[in-house]
Design an enzyme around this catalytic site. Structure first.
Site, PDB file in Angstrom:
ATOM      1  N   HIS A 128      -7.625 -17.996 -15.742  1.00  0.00           N
ATOM      2  CA  HIS A 128      -7.466 -19.224 -14.934  1.00  0.00           C
ATOM      3  C   HIS A 128      -6.552 -19.002 -13.734  1.00  0.00           C
ATOM      4  CE1 HIS A 128      -9.652 -21.555 -17.809  1.00  0.00           C
ATOM      5  NE2 HIS A 128      -8.760 -21.408 -18.771  1.00  0.00           N
ATOM      6  N   ASP A 170     -15.016 -16.749 -22.793  1.00  0.00           N
ATOM      7  CA  ASP A 170     -14.079 -17.790 -23.208  1.00  0.00           C
ATOM      8  C   ASP A 170     -14.794 -19.136 -23.055  1.00  0.00           C
ATOM      9  OD1 ASP A 170     -10.754 -18.122 -23.368  1.00  0.00           O
ATOM     10  OD2 ASP A 170     -11.787 -19.865 -22.533  1.00  0.00           O
ATOM     11  N   HIS A 172     -13.711 -21.786 -21.887  1.00  0.00           N
ATOM     12  CA  HIS A 172     -13.354 -22.413 -20.607  1.00  0.00           C
ATOM     13  C   HIS A 172     -13.834 -21.545 -19.446  1.00  0.00           C
ATOM     14  CE1 HIS A 172     -10.234 -23.755 -23.538  1.00  0.00           C
ATOM     15  NE2 HIS A 172     -10.518 -24.923 -22.998  1.00  0.00           N
ATOM     16  N   ASP A 258     -12.132 -19.138 -28.249  1.00  0.00           N
ATOM     17  CA  ASP A 258     -11.906 -20.571 -28.476  1.00  0.00           C
ATOM     18  C   ASP A 258     -13.212 -21.362 -28.570  1.00  0.00           C
ATOM     19  OD1 ASP A 258     -12.152 -19.827 -25.826  1.00  0.00           O
ATOM     20  OD2 ASP A 258     -10.365 -20.876 -25.126  1.00  0.00           O
TER      21      ASP A 258
HETATM   22 ZN   LIG Z   1     -10.136 -20.778 -23.129  1.00  0.00          ZN
END
Ligand SMILES: [Zn+2]
Length: 352
Positions: A128, A170, A172, A258
């Site tokens: 991120h 991931d 996200h 996740d």
């Molecule tokens: Zn994540």
């Protein structure tokens, strides 16, 4: 025969520790070690304290992040403990660990052997972290300080590799990584993530495919809540098809776990099956593969990582699959097919 090394960064077990309850903490690495032990995979592990020269790391950092952001992080170091943003804490040892992790990632790209697969078990995560911190106007940096996958890309580039691919699994969107390479065609960034319409970091839509020379080299596959293994693996197939067509000299996997059912922060229903499937796919790639740990906060680390490793090693396992509701499956596949067609069309046009 797969040559696998699992590198566990020992400083991750104690440094960059939150002073309040936070999912991204040193205990995550203990979960990983626990999962590896339970699955009899310890022979592949090596505990490493990676030493680095701050000055040299800063030179590489300056090629990934903007000067203003690095100065800001220096300021955080002086003010620690503090918060970079509401999600991202910064303790007295965060700077040291973030730097060590970034440099370990860079050096792995620089030195990994042609036949090797290296899994870097380290923290903090990085995908991120954009050029100047928050990427594509995301609300926060989501526990990330420096972009480790980008560091590995530079490692490969500095040894003369011309084309590198990144696969981000991931749950996200890896908005930081995507932002850093958004205008590049020498880095293919494929990201499979939860539909960002109502999910952090609210970036990474299918229509975002890169800019300028990089058009067609950022790929966002999205999946709906409660996507199970049976639907997810089709998206994984599309991603690997694109990687094969691109023909990179190295592959980096931004590996978050996740998406595992009940890992804690998300709502996909993935189980060991999906991660084993990805591992099998990785075992058939004939270029160096560096796997960098991103998210994963509980079950995903304990069960997802060993499943991926078993797949990578070609160990026969029978995992049961989680099943997706038909409507969700159809939606996932329709979007994936569209993305695949769009990207391959752009590639064909750029060759004509
Ligand atoms: Zn994540």
């Amino acid at each position: 025969m797969t040559m696998l090394r699992i590198v566990i960064e020992t400083d991750s077990l104690r440094k960059h520790s939150p002073w309040f309850e936070h999912p991204e903490n040193p205990g995550r690495i203990k979960y990983v070690i626990d999962g590896i032990k339970r699955n009899g995979l310890t022979d592949y592990t090596r505990f490493v304290k990676h030493s680095y020269e701050e000055k040299e790391v800063l030179q590489v950092l300056n090629r990934v992040h903007c000067r203003k952001y690095i100065e800001y992080i220096m300021k955080c170091r002086n003010n620690a403990p503090c918060q970079i943003d509401p999600d991202t804490y910064f303790s007295e040892t965060s700077y040291e660990l973030a730097l060590e992790t970034f440099d370990l990632s860079y050096n792995t790209g620089l030195s990994i052997g042609e036949q090797e697969r290296i899994f870097l078990i380290m923290r903090p995560p990085g995908h991120h972290a954009g050029k100047c911190g928050k990427a594509f106007n995301a609300p926060t940096q989501g526990f990330c300080i420096f972009n480790n996958a980008a560091a590995t890309v530079l490692g490969f580039k500095d040894r003369g590799f011309k084309r590198v691919a990144i696969l981000d699994i991931d749950v996200h969107h890896g908005n930081g990584t995507q932002e850093i390479f958004y205008k590049n065609n020498d880095v293919l960034h494929i990201d499979i993530h939860r539909n960002p319409h109502d999910f952090y970091p609210f970036t990474g839509f299918p229509e975002d495919i890169g800019m300028g020379r990089g058009r067609g080299y950022s790929v966002n596959f999205i999946v709906l809540p409660h996507t199970g293994d049976d639907s997810y693996i089709h998206i994984v197939d599309y991603a690997f098809k694109l990687i094969q067509l691109y023909g990179p000299e190295a592959l980096i996997v931004s590996a978050g776990f996740d998406g595992y059912k009940n890992d804690g922060l998300a709502d996909l229903d993935l189980s060991q099956y999906s991660y084993y499937y990805i591992g099998r796919k990785l075992s058939r790639i004939d270029v160096p593969v560096v796997i960098v740990l991103e998210g994963g906060y509980g079950l995903g680390l304990i069960k997802g990582i060993p499943a991926l490793l078993n797949g990578l090693l070609g160990i026969e396992k029978q995992y049961s699959t989680t099943i997706t509701n038909n409507k969700i499956s159809l939606y996932n596949l329709m979007i994936a097919r569209k993305i695949f067609d769009t990207i391959t069309k752009v590639w064909r046009q750029s060759r004509e």
